[in-house]
Design a protein around this motif. Structure first.
Motif, PDB file in Angstrom:
ATOM      1  N   LEU A  20      -5.324 -93.417  70.337  1.00 39.59           N
ATOM      2  CA  LEU A  20      -5.809 -94.754  70.658  1.00 39.59           C
ATOM      3  C   LEU A  20      -5.880 -95.543  69.357  1.00 39.59           C
ATOM      4  CD1 LEU A  20      -7.155 -96.458  73.021  1.00 39.59           C
ATOM      5  CD2 LEU A  20      -9.339 -95.671  72.072  1.00 39.59           C
ATOM      6  N   VAL A  21      -5.220 -96.706  69.310  1.00 39.68           N
ATOM      7  CA  VAL A  21      -5.165 -97.508  68.080  1.00 39.68           C
ATOM      8  C   VAL A  21      -5.344 -98.997  68.386  1.00 39.68           C
ATOM      9  CG1 VAL A  21      -3.562 -95.872  66.996  1.00 39.68           C
ATOM     10  CG2 VAL A  21      -2.670 -97.926  68.097  1.00 39.68           C
ATOM     11  N   SER A  22      -5.617 -99.746  67.344  1.00 43.37           N
ATOM     12  CA  SER A  22      -5.618-101.204  67.392  1.00 43.37           C
ATOM     13  C   SER A  22      -4.621-101.698  66.366  1.00 43.37           C
ATOM     14  CB  SER A  22      -7.002-101.756  67.042  1.00 43.37           C
ATOM     15  OG  SER A  22      -6.941-103.154  66.801  1.00 43.37           O
ATOM     16  N   ASP A  23      -3.953-102.815  66.655  1.00 40.00           N
ATOM     17  CA  ASP A  23      -3.097-103.424  65.633  1.00 40.00           C
ATOM     18  C   ASP A  23      -3.758-104.669  65.055  1.00 40.00           C
ATOM     19  OD1 ASP A  23      -2.747-105.202  67.715  1.00 40.00           O
ATOM     20  OD2 ASP A  23      -0.569-105.136  67.695  1.00 40.00           O
ATOM     21  N   VAL A  24      -5.084-104.782  65.279  1.00 46.82           N
ATOM     22  CA  VAL A  24      -5.841-105.919  64.759  1.00 46.82           C
ATOM     23  C   VAL A  24      -6.825-105.470  63.677  1.00 46.82           C
ATOM     24  CG1 VAL A  24      -7.507-107.739  65.349  1.00 46.82           C
ATOM     25  CG2 VAL A  24      -5.586-107.258  66.873  1.00 46.82           C
ATOM     26  N   SER A  25      -7.697-104.500  64.030  1.00 43.05           N
ATOM     27  CA  SER A  25      -8.702-104.055  63.061  1.00 43.05           C
ATOM     28  C   SER A  25      -9.331-102.745  63.509  1.00 43.05           C
ATOM     29  CB  SER A  25      -9.806-105.104  62.905  1.00 43.05           C
ATOM     30  OG  SER A  25     -10.619-105.146  64.065  1.00 43.05           O
ATOM     31  N   PHE A  26      -9.931-102.047  62.551  1.00 48.65           N
ATOM     32  CA  PHE A  26     -10.670-100.838  62.882  1.00 48.65           C
ATOM     33  C   PHE A  26     -11.952-101.191  63.634  1.00 48.65           C
ATOM     34  CE2 PHE A  26      -8.158 -99.130  59.251  1.00 48.65           C
ATOM     35  CZ  PHE A  26      -7.436 -98.218  59.988  1.00 48.65           C
ATOM     36  N   ARG A  41     -16.663 -88.590  66.199  1.00 53.42           N
ATOM     37  CA  ARG A  41     -15.902 -87.476  65.617  1.00 53.42           C
ATOM     38  C   ARG A  41     -14.445 -87.459  66.084  1.00 53.42           C
ATOM     39  NH1 ARG A  41     -18.901 -85.252  69.674  1.00 53.42           N
ATOM     40  NH2 ARG A  41     -17.759 -84.049  71.238  1.00 53.42           N
ATOM     41  N   ALA A  42     -14.103 -88.227  67.124  1.00 53.48           N
ATOM     42  CA  ALA A  42     -12.723 -88.294  67.624  1.00 53.48           C
ATOM     43  C   ALA A  42     -11.852 -89.213  66.768  1.00 53.48           C
ATOM     44  CB  ALA A  42     -12.699 -88.760  69.080  1.00 53.48           C
ATOM     45  N   PHE A  43     -12.470 -89.947  65.811  1.00 55.34           N
ATOM     46  CA  PHE A  43     -11.704 -90.843  64.937  1.00 55.34           C
ATOM     47  C   PHE A  43     -11.097 -90.042  63.794  1.00 55.34           C
ATOM     48  CE2 PHE A  43     -11.366 -93.872  61.359  1.00 55.34           C
ATOM     49  CZ  PHE A  43     -10.473 -94.753  61.931  1.00 55.34           C
ATOM     50  N   GLU A  44      -9.790 -90.223  63.590  1.00 52.56           N
ATOM     51  CA  GLU A  44      -9.091 -89.532  62.505  1.00 52.56           C
ATOM     52  C   GLU A  44      -8.208 -90.515  61.744  1.00 52.56           C
ATOM     53  OE1 GLU A  44      -5.923 -85.922  61.797  1.00 52.56           O
ATOM     54  OE2 GLU A  44      -7.001 -85.991  63.695  1.00 52.56           O
ATOM     55  N   ARG A  45      -8.662 -90.947  60.597  1.00 53.22           N
ATOM     56  CA  ARG A  45      -7.953 -91.827  59.669  1.00 53.22           C
ATOM     57  C   ARG A  45      -7.608 -93.214  60.230  1.00 53.22           C
ATOM     58  NH1 ARG A  45      -5.187 -87.461  59.744  1.00 53.22           N
ATOM     59  NH2 ARG A  45      -3.283 -88.490  60.396  1.00 53.22           N
ATOM     60  N   ASP A  46      -6.816 -93.293  61.310  1.00 54.54           N
ATOM     61  CA  ASP A  46      -6.378 -94.589  61.825  1.00 54.54           C
ATOM     62  C   ASP A  46      -6.308 -94.643  63.352  1.00 54.54           C
ATOM     63  OD1 ASP A  46      -4.132 -92.994  62.292  1.00 54.54           O
ATOM     64  OD2 ASP A  46      -2.891 -94.001  60.802  1.00 54.54           O
ATOM     65  N   HIS A  47      -6.827 -93.600  64.002  1.00 55.67           N
ATOM     66  CA  HIS A  47      -6.753 -93.541  65.463  1.00 55.67           C
ATOM     67  C   HIS A  47      -7.875 -92.666  66.023  1.00 55.67           C
ATOM     68  CE1 HIS A  47      -4.766 -89.788  64.240  1.00 55.67           C
ATOM     69  NE2 HIS A  47      -5.187 -89.311  65.409  1.00 55.67           N
ATOM     70  N   TYR A  48      -8.086 -92.798  67.314  1.00 58.86           N
ATOM     71  CA  TYR A  48      -8.966 -91.884  68.037  1.00 58.86           C
ATOM     72  C   TYR A  48      -8.098 -90.923  68.822  1.00 58.86           C
ATOM     73  CZ  TYR A  48     -13.325 -94.333  67.166  1.00 58.86           C
ATOM     74  OH  TYR A  48     -14.436 -94.873  66.562  1.00 58.86           O
ATOM     75  N   ASP A  49      -8.466 -89.658  68.823  1.00 59.62           N
ATOM     76  CA  ASP A  49      -7.827 -88.671  69.681  1.00 59.62           C
ATOM     77  C   ASP A  49      -8.528 -88.725  71.036  1.00 59.62           C
ATOM     78  OD1 ASP A  49      -5.997 -87.667  67.783  1.00 59.62           O
ATOM     79  OD2 ASP A  49      -7.565 -86.442  66.886  1.00 59.62           O
ATOM     80  N   VAL A  50      -7.732 -88.892  72.095  1.00 61.80           N
ATOM     81  CA  VAL A  50      -8.261 -89.013  73.451  1.00 61.80           C
ATOM     82  C   VAL A  50      -7.664 -87.886  74.295  1.00 61.80           C
ATOM     83  CG1 VAL A  50      -8.387 -90.500  75.492  1.00 61.80           C
ATOM     84  CG2 VAL A  50      -8.431 -91.522  73.202  1.00 61.80           C
ATOM     85  N   ALA A  78       0.801-103.693  60.940  1.00 59.20           N
ATOM     86  CA  ALA A  78      -0.504-104.349  60.824  1.00 59.20           C
ATOM     87  C   ALA A  78      -1.244-103.937  59.555  1.00 59.20           C
ATOM     88  CB  ALA A  78      -1.351-104.030  62.051  1.00 59.20           C
ATOM     89  N   GLY A  79      -0.695-102.967  58.805  1.00 56.75           N
ATOM     90  CA  GLY A  79      -1.346-102.496  57.585  1.00 56.75           C
ATOM     91  C   GLY A  79      -2.513-101.553  57.853  1.00 56.75           C
ATOM     92  N   LEU A  80      -2.554-100.962  59.053  1.00 54.10           N
ATOM     93  CA  LEU A  80      -3.664-100.087  59.423  1.00 54.10           C
ATOM     94  C   LEU A  80      -3.289 -98.613  59.450  1.00 54.10           C
ATOM     95  CD1 LEU A  80      -5.140-102.268  62.318  1.00 54.10           C
ATOM     96  CD2 LEU A  80      -5.983-102.062  59.973  1.00 54.10           C
ATOM     97  N   ARG A  81      -2.072 -98.268  59.064  1.00 60.11           N
ATOM     98  CA  ARG A  81      -1.624 -96.874  59.082  1.00 60.11           C
ATOM     99  C   ARG A  81      -2.191 -96.148  57.883  1.00 60.11           C
ATOM    100  NH1 ARG A  81      -0.627 -92.327  61.091  1.00 60.11           N
ATOM    101  NH2 ARG A  81       1.402 -91.369  60.870  1.00 60.11           N
TER     102      ARG A  81
END
Length: 95
Positions: A20-26, A41-50, A78-81
């Motif tokens: 799960l990601v956003s291309d706007v902001s964290f 705890r499901a957040f990992e660097r740039d995404h959530y594991d679902v 988006a510079g969020l990777r």
């Protein structure tokens, strides 16, 4: 607000997972994830594991289905990777 989710095709811990990601902001991503009950705890660097059993919950809440390659392209543009092994960029120091 646009949040994206790829298909649950990533194996781990005996189940299949989506990202799960956003291309706007964290901030946008964290708000959406909290609204569907994703634990921090499901957040990992740039995404959530679902987990796969929560995939439809995310879609019903407004996440847009998207392929994995397109997901990575969008967050990269988006510079969020934040790939593994590469530190997150720091904000510029005030002058």
């Amino acid at each position: 607000m646009t949040v994206y989710i790829d298909p649950p095709t990533w194996p781990g811990h005996g189940r299949m997972w989506s990202h799960l990601v956003s291309d706007v902001s964290f901030d946008e991503l964290h708000r959406f994830a909290a609204s569907i009950g994703c634990p921090p705890r499901a957040f990992e660097r740039d995404h959530y594991d679902v987990p796969s059993h929560r995939y439809e919950d995310a879609v019903t809440a407004g996440a847009v289905r998207i392929g994995s390659k397109e997901l990575v392209r969008r967050i990269t543009e988006a510079g969020l990777r934040r790939p593994k092994g590469r530190p997150a960029s720091r904000p510029p120091e005030p002058a």
